[in-house]
Design a protein around this motif. Structure first.
Motif, PDB file in Angstrom:
ATOM      1  N   ARG A 146      -8.556  -5.431  17.755  1.00 40.53           N
ATOM      2  CA  ARG A 146      -9.263  -5.485  16.471  1.00 40.53           C
ATOM      3  C   ARG A 146      -8.748  -4.404  15.529  1.00 40.53           C
ATOM      4  O   ARG A 146      -8.618  -4.614  14.318  1.00 40.53           O
ATOM      5  CB  ARG A 146     -10.776  -5.284  16.696  1.00 40.53           C
ATOM      6  CG  ARG A 146     -11.454  -6.411  17.437  1.00 40.53           C
ATOM      7  CD  ARG A 146     -11.640  -7.662  16.589  1.00 40.53           C
ATOM      8  NE  ARG A 146     -12.502  -7.448  15.437  1.00 40.53           N
ATOM      9  CZ  ARG A 146     -13.834  -7.596  15.451  1.00 40.53           C
ATOM     10  NH1 ARG A 146     -14.438  -7.938  16.590  1.00 40.53           N
ATOM     11  NH2 ARG A 146     -14.552  -7.405  14.367  1.00 40.53           N
ATOM     12  N   THR A 187     -14.741   2.032   3.145  1.00 37.60           N
ATOM     13  CA  THR A 187     -14.568   0.634   3.589  1.00 37.60           C
ATOM     14  C   THR A 187     -14.057   0.581   5.024  1.00 37.60           C
ATOM     15  O   THR A 187     -14.549  -0.184   5.853  1.00 37.60           O
ATOM     16  CB  THR A 187     -13.599  -0.088   2.633  1.00 37.60           C
ATOM     17  OG1 THR A 187     -14.157  -0.043   1.316  1.00 37.60           O
ATOM     18  CG2 THR A 187     -13.386  -1.541   3.043  1.00 37.60           C
ATOM     19  N   THR A 190     -16.839   1.487   7.546  1.00 36.38           N
ATOM     20  CA  THR A 190     -17.760   0.362   7.800  1.00 36.38           C
ATOM     21  C   THR A 190     -17.109  -0.675   8.717  1.00 36.38           C
ATOM     22  O   THR A 190     -17.731  -1.159   9.669  1.00 36.38           O
ATOM     23  CB  THR A 190     -18.160  -0.292   6.462  1.00 36.38           C
ATOM     24  OG1 THR A 190     -18.742   0.700   5.623  1.00 36.38           O
ATOM     25  CG2 THR A 190     -19.146  -1.426   6.693  1.00 36.38           C
ATOM     26  N   ALA A 191     -15.847  -0.956   8.471  1.00 35.94           N
ATOM     27  CA  ALA A 191     -15.143  -1.945   9.310  1.00 35.94           C
ATOM     28  C   ALA A 191     -15.072  -1.468  10.756  1.00 35.94           C
ATOM     29  O   ALA A 191     -15.302  -2.238  11.698  1.00 35.94           O
ATOM     30  CB  ALA A 191     -13.732  -2.164   8.764  1.00 35.94           C
ATOM     31  N   SER A 193     -17.134   0.611  12.252  1.00 35.56           N
ATOM     32  CA  SER A 193     -18.468   0.659  12.865  1.00 35.56           C
ATOM     33  C   SER A 193     -18.951  -0.709  13.311  1.00 35.56           C
ATOM     34  O   SER A 193     -19.844  -0.809  14.152  1.00 35.56           O
ATOM     35  CB  SER A 193     -19.487   1.252  11.870  1.00 35.56           C
ATOM     36  OG  SER A 193     -19.135   2.581  11.585  1.00 35.56           O
ATOM     37  N   THR A 194     -18.375  -1.762  12.768  1.00 31.82           N
ATOM     38  CA  THR A 194     -18.876  -3.109  13.113  1.00 31.82           C
ATOM     39  C   THR A 194     -18.062  -3.761  14.226  1.00 31.82           C
ATOM     40  O   THR A 194     -18.310  -4.926  14.540  1.00 31.82           O
ATOM     41  CB  THR A 194     -18.852  -4.022  11.861  1.00 31.82           C
ATOM     42  OG1 THR A 194     -17.558  -3.967  11.277  1.00 31.82           O
ATOM     43  CG2 THR A 194     -19.877  -3.564  10.842  1.00 31.82           C
ATOM     44  N   ILE A 195     -17.091  -3.055  14.777  1.00 32.32           N
ATOM     45  CA  ILE A 195     -16.313  -3.638  15.890  1.00 32.32           C
ATOM     46  C   ILE A 195     -17.111  -3.502  17.180  1.00 32.32           C
ATOM     47  O   ILE A 195     -17.451  -2.380  17.580  1.00 32.32           O
ATOM     48  CB  ILE A 195     -14.948  -2.930  16.058  1.00 32.32           C
ATOM     49  CG1 ILE A 195     -14.094  -3.077  14.800  1.00 32.32           C
ATOM     50  CG2 ILE A 195     -14.212  -3.483  17.280  1.00 32.32           C
ATOM     51  CD1 ILE A 195     -12.801  -2.265  14.839  1.00 32.32           C
ATOM     52  N   PRO A 196     -17.463  -4.611  17.841  1.00 33.81           N
ATOM     53  CA  PRO A 196     -18.183  -4.509  19.118  1.00 33.81           C
ATOM     54  C   PRO A 196     -17.358  -3.698  20.131  1.00 33.81           C
ATOM     55  O   PRO A 196     -16.147  -3.907  20.241  1.00 33.81           O
ATOM     56  CB  PRO A 196     -18.300  -5.979  19.578  1.00 33.81           C
ATOM     57  CG  PRO A 196     -18.195  -6.773  18.317  1.00 33.81           C
ATOM     58  CD  PRO A 196     -17.228  -6.011  17.448  1.00 33.81           C
ATOM     59  N   GLU A 200     -18.384   5.154  18.300  1.00 33.00           N
ATOM     60  CA  GLU A 200     -18.380   6.009  17.106  1.00 33.00           C
ATOM     61  C   GLU A 200     -16.930   6.274  16.703  1.00 33.00           C
ATOM     62  O   GLU A 200     -16.029   6.222  17.542  1.00 33.00           O
ATOM     63  CB  GLU A 200     -19.099   7.341  17.383  1.00 33.00           C
ATOM     64  CG  GLU A 200     -19.364   8.186  16.133  1.00 33.00           C
ATOM     65  CD  GLU A 200     -20.084   7.413  15.046  1.00 33.00           C
ATOM     66  OE1 GLU A 200     -21.315   7.430  15.035  1.00 33.00           O
ATOM     67  OE2 GLU A 200     -19.387   6.764  14.235  1.00 33.00           O
ATOM     68  N   HIS A 201     -16.703   6.490  15.438  1.00 36.89           N
ATOM     69  CA  HIS A 201     -15.345   6.815  14.969  1.00 36.89           C
ATOM     70  C   HIS A 201     -15.359   8.143  14.223  1.00 36.89           C
ATOM     71  O   HIS A 201     -16.407   8.638  13.815  1.00 36.89           O
ATOM     72  CB  HIS A 201     -14.820   5.684  14.066  1.00 36.89           C
ATOM     73  CG  HIS A 201     -15.678   5.437  12.872  1.00 36.89           C
ATOM     74  ND1 HIS A 201     -15.649   6.237  11.745  1.00 36.89           N
ATOM     75  CD2 HIS A 201     -16.626   4.492  12.642  1.00 36.89           C
ATOM     76  CE1 HIS A 201     -16.527   5.776  10.873  1.00 36.89           C
ATOM     77  NE2 HIS A 201     -17.142   4.732  11.383  1.00 36.89           N
TER      78      HIS A 201
END
Ligand code: DER
Length: 223
Positions: A146, A187, A190-191, A193-196, A200-201
């Motif tokens: 991803r 942006t 957010t992208a 944070s939404t990866i299953p 945390e990044h």
């Protein structure tokens, strides 16, 4: 300039902002360590504070420095957090060099005021440092795919004094993902944070209140 002197100046200057009777988030890394040691000396001189550690490393250093420790769950809030960063650009940070960014972000973001402490070698015009991404064990290949889809080049962080990969205090693996120059950190954050599978990044966007920059000449405080 990455020097210990520059880091020490930033850490000591931020430690002076710790007020009596407060709860302070204790960051991870060599620059935050100077702040922790300075707070410890203030505690010896009567300062009443309780520390919330962001890692096993900062908890150990806090104990050695004589700072009473508490937990996020036990307090009504964190008044001030002091933490380092790997890169700073326009108030946004990349953190996670020490693989502690999951708890760092929790505590740094929970604090009423978040002070960043860096030496001037960390300053950049744009964020372009590889972004550490903490992932659930076993999710690394799916998440890596991803990340490539987002234009990143992920590398599993290998340990040095242990066979195999780095495992964080919370039992996660770390993918260091090179996105090159990051034009829009919000942006991308957010992208990510939404990866299953991503826990945390290391993009800390709009979180820092003040940035203490140590250099050979002294300390600058950026708002
Ligand atoms: O892991 C972290 O986020 C640390 O704060 C790190 O990024 C900064 O470490 P340093 O102060 O030793 O450079």
């Amino acid at each position: 300039d990455g020097s210990a002197e520059a880091k020490r100046r930033a850490g000591h200057a931020a430690a002076d902002a710790v007020e009596d009777g407060t709860v302070v988030g204790l960051g991870t890394g060599s620059t935050a360590a100077y702040a922790i040691e300075a707070i410890g000396r203030a505690v010896e001189n009567g300062l009443d504070v309780h520390g919330v550690a962001t890692s096993a490393e900062s908890a150990q250093l806090a104990r050695e420095s004589g700072i009473p420790l508490t937990t996020l769950a036990a307090v009504d809030g964190v008044d001030l957090a002091i933490d380092g960063a790997d890169q700073v650009a326009d108030g946004d940070l990349i953190k996670g060099g020490g693989a502690a960014h999951t708890r760092e972000k929790l505590i740094d973001a929970a604090a009423d005021r978040f002070l960043v402490v860096v030496d001037d070698s960390k300053l950049a015009d744009r964020l372009d440092w590889p972004v550490p991404v903490a992932v659930l064990q076993g999710a690394e290949s799916v998440v890596a795919e991803r990340l490539r889809g987002l234009g990143g080049e992920p590398t599993l962080r290998e340990a040095e004094r242990k066979d195999g990969p780095v495992v964080t205090d919370d039992g996660h693996l770390v993918l260091d993902c090179d996105f090159g120059e990051i034009g829009d950190p919000g942006t991308l954050a957010t992208a990510l944070s939404t990866i299953p599978g991503v826990v945390e990044h290391g993009l800390f966007v709009d979180l820092a209140d003040e940035i203490y920059v140590g250099s050979a000449d002294g300390v600058d405080v950026l708002q």
